[in-house]
Scaffold this active site. Structure first.
Site, PDB file in Angstrom:
ATOM      1  N   ARG A 292     -37.251 -22.287 -19.552  1.00 54.85           N
ATOM      2  CA  ARG A 292     -36.020 -23.087 -19.578  1.00 54.85           C
ATOM      3  C   ARG A 292     -34.835 -22.163 -19.776  1.00 54.85           C
ATOM      4  O   ARG A 292     -34.915 -21.180 -20.544  1.00 54.85           O
ATOM      5  CB  ARG A 292     -36.052 -24.104 -20.717  1.00 54.85           C
TER       6      ARG A 292
ATOM      7  N   HIS B 260     -34.366 -23.574  -9.925  1.00 52.18           N
ATOM      8  CA  HIS B 260     -35.297 -24.390 -10.733  1.00 52.18           C
ATOM      9  C   HIS B 260     -36.339 -25.085  -9.842  1.00 52.18           C
ATOM     10  O   HIS B 260     -36.475 -26.307  -9.848  1.00 52.18           O
ATOM     11  CB  HIS B 260     -34.540 -25.432 -11.576  1.00 52.18           C
TER      12      HIS B 260
END
Ligand SMILES: NC(=O)C1=CN([C@@H]2O[C@H](COP(=O)(O)OP(=O)(O)OC[C@H]3O[C@@H](n4cnc5c(N)ncnc54)[C@H](OP(=O)(O)O)[C@@H]3O)[C@@H](O)[C@H]2O)C=CC1
Ligand SMILES: O=CC(=O)O
Length: 319
Positions: free
Chosen positions: A234, A282
């Site tokens: 993350r 992502h």
């Protein structure tokens, strides 16, 4: 027999993929896809299940009777911070498809850096035929922070390709062919790591963990001298100002970043144009929507037959 509870689907994925996957999903059960404008004002009370990803902040106030919440992905940091998350089990997505995708991305990034892909691209642009010295995988120690489902699979596959692999996690994991460290062994782990791979969840303990102080502890004895940072966990776990500074000063020799502090990454970000930095949006391991619905169906079947749910998140630990 009572009617089966509908399932709320609130996924900000590629809409055509969700629609196609829904065509065969949840037989015998109504699906309320909140992407469908027809459902926007729908009363969601009395419904047991919701599959969520980047959901609207009012979802849980609209659906006050949920018995299980399913995350559309493996990570749950953004679900845990949704207002009004009910005190019911939160199940994350664990599946071969997702694990395989992540390992492919991690292996690809390790190989791109090992095989000096950017340097060869630069030479090719100049039409220059030249070879660079060629270390092999066995010369590189890949250190993986986060040895859960994804870290363990990537570790096994990297080891099979010949990399030396070591792993670090909160509790010590035993994985054949991979030396592992627990939380207390962080400095020893970093001191051996040439390519650092981040596969950590974002929790209060991991926020900002990838910072200048940590990068300074990485090995400088690898074949390229400066270490490489590869993160698909993350963005909140990395300090981007520190990464930029470390790339500029040579503390880091390269990076591959799939996740960012703010997504989407600003078009103005320097990361896009840095010579030895790979940026992906992502997508290291996007959820396969069909597989996600099969997993949710399976867990609902377990729940309704009194079996324990699998892959339930520890909300206190945050993953
Ligand atoms: N970029 C992308 O496309 C994707 C990103 N992800 C990210 O990958 C993350 C990992 O997924 P997954 O492997 O399934 O998760 P798991 O829960 O299976 O594993 C998490 C690992 O991180 C370790 N960990 C957690 N907190 C700490 C801490 N404070 N210190 C040290 N180690 C810690 C855990 O330690 P322990 O073993 O002791 O519990 C565990 O080894 C997800 O949370 C998500 O953020 C996931 C899918 C796709
Ligand atoms: O980021 C993706 C996930 O599955 O988590």
């Amino acid at each position: 027999m009572p009617a089966k509870s509908p399932v709320i689907v609130d996924l900000k994925f590629i809409p055509e993929e969700v629609e196609a996957a829904l065509a065969g999903a949840f037989p015998g059960r109504e699906v309320i896809d909140l992407a469908d404008p027809a459902h926007q004002e729908r009363d969601l009370s009395g419904i047991d299940y919701a599959v969520v990803w980047k959901s609207a902040p009012d979802l849980f106030s609209r659906a006050p009777d949920l018995k299980v919440v399913f995350s559309g992905g493996a990570g749950v940091d953004h679900v845990l911070t949704l207002p009004g998350l009910p005190d019911v089990p939160l199940v994350r997505f664990v599946d071969r498809t997702l694990t395989t995708r992540m390992s492919e991305w991690v292996m690809m990034q390790c190989l791109l850096h090992l095989r000096q892909h950017r340097a060869y691209e630069a030479l090719a642009k100049k039409h220059e035929w030249r070879d660079l010295s060629q270390p092999e995988a066995a010369d590189v120690t890949v250190g993986i922070m986060g040895m859960g489902v994804l870290g363990q699979d990537a570790a096994r596959k990297l080891a099979a390709m010949g990399f030396k692999v070591i792993g670090w996690s909160r509790s010590k994991r035993v994985i054949e062919g991979v030396e592992t460290y627990d939380a207390a062994g962080l400095d020893a782990f970093l001191g051996r790591t040439d390519f650092l791979v981040g596969l950590l969840p974002l929790t209060p303990d991991t926020r900002g963990i990838f910072n200048a102080a940590l990068f300074a502890k990485l090995s400088r004895n690898g074949p390229f001298g400066a270490p490489v940072f590869i993160n698909a966990g993350r963005g909140g776990s990395q300090v981007e100002a520190d990464i930029l500074e470390c790339l500029d000063s040579g503390v880091l020799g390269g990076a591959s970043l799939d996740v960012f502090e703010r997504e989407p990454l600003s078009p103005e970000s320097r990361f896009w144009d840095m010579p030895n930095v790979y940026v992906t949006p992502h997508v290291a391991a996007s959820s396969d929507v069909r597989a996600l619905f099969v997993h949710v169906e399976h867990q609902i079947a377990r729940f309704e037959s009194g079996l324990p749910l699998e892959h339930v998140v520890d909300k206190v630990a945050g993953y």
